[in-house]
Design a protein around this motif. Structure first.
Motif, PDB file in Angstrom:
ATOM      1  N   ILE A  56       0.628  -0.978  -0.039  1.00  0.00           N
ATOM      2  CA  ILE A  56       0.059  -0.077  -0.077  1.00  0.00           C
ATOM      3  C   ILE A  56       0.910   1.311   0.068  1.00  0.00           C
ATOM      4  O   ILE A  56       2.129   1.007   0.591  1.00  0.00           O
ATOM      5  N   TYR A  57       0.445   2.290  -0.392  1.00  0.00           N
ATOM      6  CA  TYR A  57       1.054   3.660  -0.721  1.00  0.00           C
ATOM      7  C   TYR A  57       1.881   4.082   0.612  1.00  0.00           C
ATOM      8  O   TYR A  57       3.035   4.326   0.569  1.00  0.00           O
TER       9      TYR A  57
ATOM     10  N   VAL B 102       7.214   6.314   2.664  1.00  0.00           N
ATOM     11  CA  VAL B 102       8.055   6.571   3.711  1.00  0.00           C
ATOM     12  C   VAL B 102       9.399   5.744   3.417  1.00  0.00           C
ATOM     13  O   VAL B 102      10.406   6.166   4.409  1.00  0.00           O
ATOM     14  N   LEU B 103       9.602   5.123   2.223  1.00  0.00           N
ATOM     15  CA  LEU B 103      10.903   4.671   1.921  1.00  0.00           C
ATOM     16  C   LEU B 103      12.084   5.732   1.732  1.00  0.00           C
ATOM     17  O   LEU B 103      11.680   6.845   1.182  1.00  0.00           O
ATOM     18  N   SER B 104      13.174   5.584   2.150  1.00  0.00           N
ATOM     19  CA  SER B 104      14.295   6.716   2.124  1.00  0.00           C
ATOM     20  C   SER B 104      14.667   6.402   0.580  1.00  0.00           C
ATOM     21  O   SER B 104      14.687   5.478  -0.142  1.00  0.00           O
TER      22      SER B 104
ATOM     23  N   SER C  42      18.154   1.007  -3.452  1.00  0.00           N
ATOM     24  CA  SER C  42      18.795  -0.427  -3.552  1.00  0.00           C
ATOM     25  C   SER C  42      17.685  -1.269  -3.915  1.00  0.00           C
ATOM     26  O   SER C  42      18.304  -2.498  -3.942  1.00  0.00           O
ATOM     27  N   ARG C  43      16.564  -0.992  -4.091  1.00  0.00           N
ATOM     28  CA  ARG C  43      15.743  -2.100  -4.580  1.00  0.00           C
ATOM     29  C   ARG C  43      16.004  -2.428  -6.208  1.00  0.00           C
ATOM     30  O   ARG C  43      15.626  -3.391  -6.612  1.00  0.00           O
ATOM     31  N   LEU C  44      16.751  -1.348  -6.754  1.00  0.00           N
ATOM     32  CA  LEU C  44      17.172  -1.607  -8.210  1.00  0.00           C
ATOM     33  C   LEU C  44      18.528  -2.019  -8.122  1.00  0.00           C
ATOM     34  O   LEU C  44      19.102  -2.343  -9.079  1.00  0.00           O
TER      35      LEU C  44
END
Ligand SMILES: CC(C)(COP(=O)(O)OP(=O)(O)OC[C@H]1O[C@@H](n2cnc3c(N)ncnc32)[C@H](O)[C@@H]1OP(=O)(O)O)[C@@H](O)C(=O)NCCC(=O)NCCS
Length: 171
Positions: A35-36, A41-43, A49-51
């Motif tokens: 959910i949004y 709130v992700l930095s 880092s997800r990528l």
């Protein structure tokens, strides 16, 4: 010249990803398990880092569709160890004003060709049963229902239908 361009996301282009992903969660809250408020709130470091597939030791294809320099679509192909035969599709979304122009189909075709290159024999995804546009889209691509309905997320009345498509390198 085509109206949109599909590119592979990298840690350097995390801002495009963040923008499209947050728009998708805001615009289509019933389409995704996340959910949004969880992702808003992700930095910046977390988006980047997800990528960073290498440091996460994952095999994935994160794609962005751009129109006039703006991110208007996303989708991921993702192979989860240890089952290297299956490419999972996640986060598929196209901006409402650009729907019906073949953007999602192009994203899926890119992932399909990547999956074939990886030697996968199946693509799999989950789609909310009430999401007619997405269910029709996946059916038109050749996906079929596979397996039991699941909850979209804890305590949600929304249900997700798993769907799969067998990949045939001759197609
Ligand atoms: C589902 C979604 C990704 C489709 O994106 P799109 O770019 O509009 O899809 P395309 O234009 O590539 O459509 C390809 C085919 O899918 C089918 N399709 C797409 N949208 C459809 C709709 N609203 N109704 C019926 N069929 C549809 C059609 O067969 C279409 O081919 P055609 O237009 O040549 O007949 C888009 O509606 C979306 O982002 N929805 C909100 C987020 C979402 O539900 N994501 C899926 C999570 S599992």
């Amino acid at each position: 010249m085509s109206e949109f361009e599909i590119k592979i996301l990298t840690p350097e282009t995390w801002e495009l990803y963040k923008s499209a992903r947050l728009n998708s969660l805001k615009e289509s809250p019933d389409s995704f398990g996340s959910i949004y408020n969880q992702e808003a709130v992700l930095s910046d470091a977390e988006w980047k880092s997800r990528l960073d597939l290498k440091s996460r030791d994952i095999d994935a294809l994160p794609l962005i569709a751009e129109h006039k320099g703006q991110p208007v679509g996303i989708a991921w192909g993702f192979i989860h160890k240890p089952n290297l035969q299956v490419t999972h599709i996640y986060q598929m979304w196209v901006s409402p004003e650009l729907r019906g122009k073949g953007i999602a189909k192009s994203l899926l075709l890119e992932i399909k060709s990547w999956a074939l290159g990886r030697g996968c024999s199946l693509m799999a995804l989950g789609v909310t049963t009430s999401n007619e546009a997405a269910v029709n889209f996946y059916k038109s691509f050749g996906f079929v229902a596979a397996g039991q309905l699941e909850e979209l997320r804890a305590n949600s009345p929304l249900l997700v239908q798993p769907m799969t498509i067998e990949l045939n390198s001759a197609v």
